[in-house]
Design a protein around this motif. Structure first.
Motif, PDB file in Angstrom:
ATOM      1  N   ASN A 164       0.833  -1.208   0.000  1.00  0.00           N
ATOM      2  CA  ASN A 164       0.000   0.000   0.000  1.00  0.00           C
ATOM      3  C   ASN A 164       0.868   1.258   0.000  1.00  0.00           C
ATOM      4  N   LYS A 168       0.880   4.241  -2.936  1.00  0.00           N
ATOM      5  CA  LYS A 168       0.707   5.674  -2.697  1.00  0.00           C
ATOM      6  C   LYS A 168       1.862   6.478  -3.288  1.00  0.00           C
ATOM      7  N   PHE A 229      -5.677  12.530  -2.799  1.00  0.00           N
ATOM      8  CA  PHE A 229      -6.371  11.740  -1.771  1.00  0.00           C
ATOM      9  C   PHE A 229      -7.534  10.958  -2.388  1.00  0.00           C
ATOM     10  N   ILE A 230      -8.349  11.627  -3.199  1.00  0.00           N
ATOM     11  CA  ILE A 230      -9.512  10.969  -3.803  1.00  0.00           C
ATOM     12  C   ILE A 230      -9.073   9.888  -4.784  1.00  0.00           C
ATOM     13  N   ARG A 233      -7.616   6.765  -3.043  1.00  0.00           N
ATOM     14  CA  ARG A 233      -8.684   5.999  -2.389  1.00  0.00           C
ATOM     15  C   ARG A 233      -9.479   5.170  -3.399  1.00  0.00           C
ATOM     16  N   GLN A 234      -9.749   5.761  -4.574  1.00  0.00           N
ATOM     17  CA  GLN A 234     -10.516   5.015  -5.576  1.00  0.00           C
ATOM     18  C   GLN A 234      -9.710   3.861  -6.142  1.00  0.00           C
ATOM     19  N   GLN A 236      -7.353   2.208  -4.517  1.00  0.00           N
ATOM     20  CA  GLN A 236      -7.265   1.206  -3.443  1.00  0.00           C
ATOM     21  C   GLN A 236      -8.558   0.397  -3.326  1.00  0.00           C
ATOM     22  N   GLU A 237      -9.692   1.041  -3.573  1.00  0.00           N
ATOM     23  CA  GLU A 237     -10.955   0.320  -3.483  1.00  0.00           C
ATOM     24  C   GLU A 237     -11.087  -0.768  -4.546  1.00  0.00           C
TER      25      GLU A 237
END
Length: 239
Positions: A164, A168, A229-230, A233-234, A236-237
């Motif tokens: 992870n 990033k 950030f957005i 997160r998308q 990672q989902e």
């Protein structure tokens, strides 16, 4: 304070006037009625009197030997040491509107210029901000147009052991290049243009330039952090 036989030359500090347009004190030496040619001890720059050409300041003793002048002009200048800015502007406006003489108050002139160009500056900054936000929106949609492809790509890489933290880091670099390459070029272009403008008008715009360019950079950084950030997160989902 001058010596009895001393004279100094004065030239206006106007950068937009080429040097060849300025008169040189050595080209037209001053000869007094007694035949004396006073020496110009040194040159200074001053904008107290509204003259572009070089003029001279001499002692009363030298002036007494001057021939009859072709023309005489009288100027009175003073500087306000104390007083509220609003009061100085109001007094300048009142005296400048008088009849029978010419009076110029620099504070009032500056106030009228700011009133004249204030709306233009506001419109220019507003249009610039609109284009800046539009450019950020284009970058945003350009990034998200590849979102589905990036999800598949990083989903496959994650099966090979992509952590992870590494995800990033990769996405941050990818987003940073997309967002900061254009703003870096824009900052360099703006710095060069504002430096040229500063040299043209002989006015130091370093503080104002730093504030304007710094604000644009700050907005871009905030925009980058939100999008990063957005986007992370998308992605990672989808893993």
């Amino acid at each position: 304070q001058l010596d009895a036989d001393e004279m100094i030359g004065v030239k206006a500090s106007v950068v937009m006037i080429d040097d060849h347009m300025r008169s040189d004190p050595s080209d037209e030496p001053i000869e007094l009625e007694n035949g004396q040619r006073p020496h110009v001890s040194h040159m200074i720059e001053s904008n107290v009197l509204p003259f572009i050409d070089v003029h001279f300041i001499m002692s009363d003793e030298l002036f007494a030997h001057m021939s009859e002048p072709l023309r005489q002009e009288r100027f009175i200048a003073w500087e306000v040491q104390e007083g509220a800015e609003e009061d100085i502007i109001a007094v300048g406006e009142e005296i400048s509107s008088g009849e029978g003489y010419l009076f110029q108050a620099i504070d009032y002139i500056g106030f009228t210029i700011n009133q004249m160009y204030g709306p233009v500056l506001f419109i220019g900054l507003f249009i610039g901000l609109v284009f800046f936000v539009s450019a950020g929106s284009f970058l945003y949609f350009r990034l998200y147009s590849d979102l589905d492809e990036d999800k598949k790509k990083f989903a496959a890489i994650s099966k090979l052991g992509l952590t992870n933290k590494e995800l990033k880091k990769v996405l941050t670099k990818q987003t940073a290049i997309l967002f900061f390459a254009p703003i870096l070029v824009a900052l360099i272009h703006g710095a060069v243009a504002l430096t040229a403008l500063s040299n043209l008008f002989d006015y130091n715009l370093r503080l104002q330039s730093s504030i304007v360019l710094g604000c644009f950079l700050l907005i871009q950084i905030v925009y980058f952090l939100i999008v990063r950030f957005i986007y992370i997160r998308q992605v990672q989902e989808a893993l």
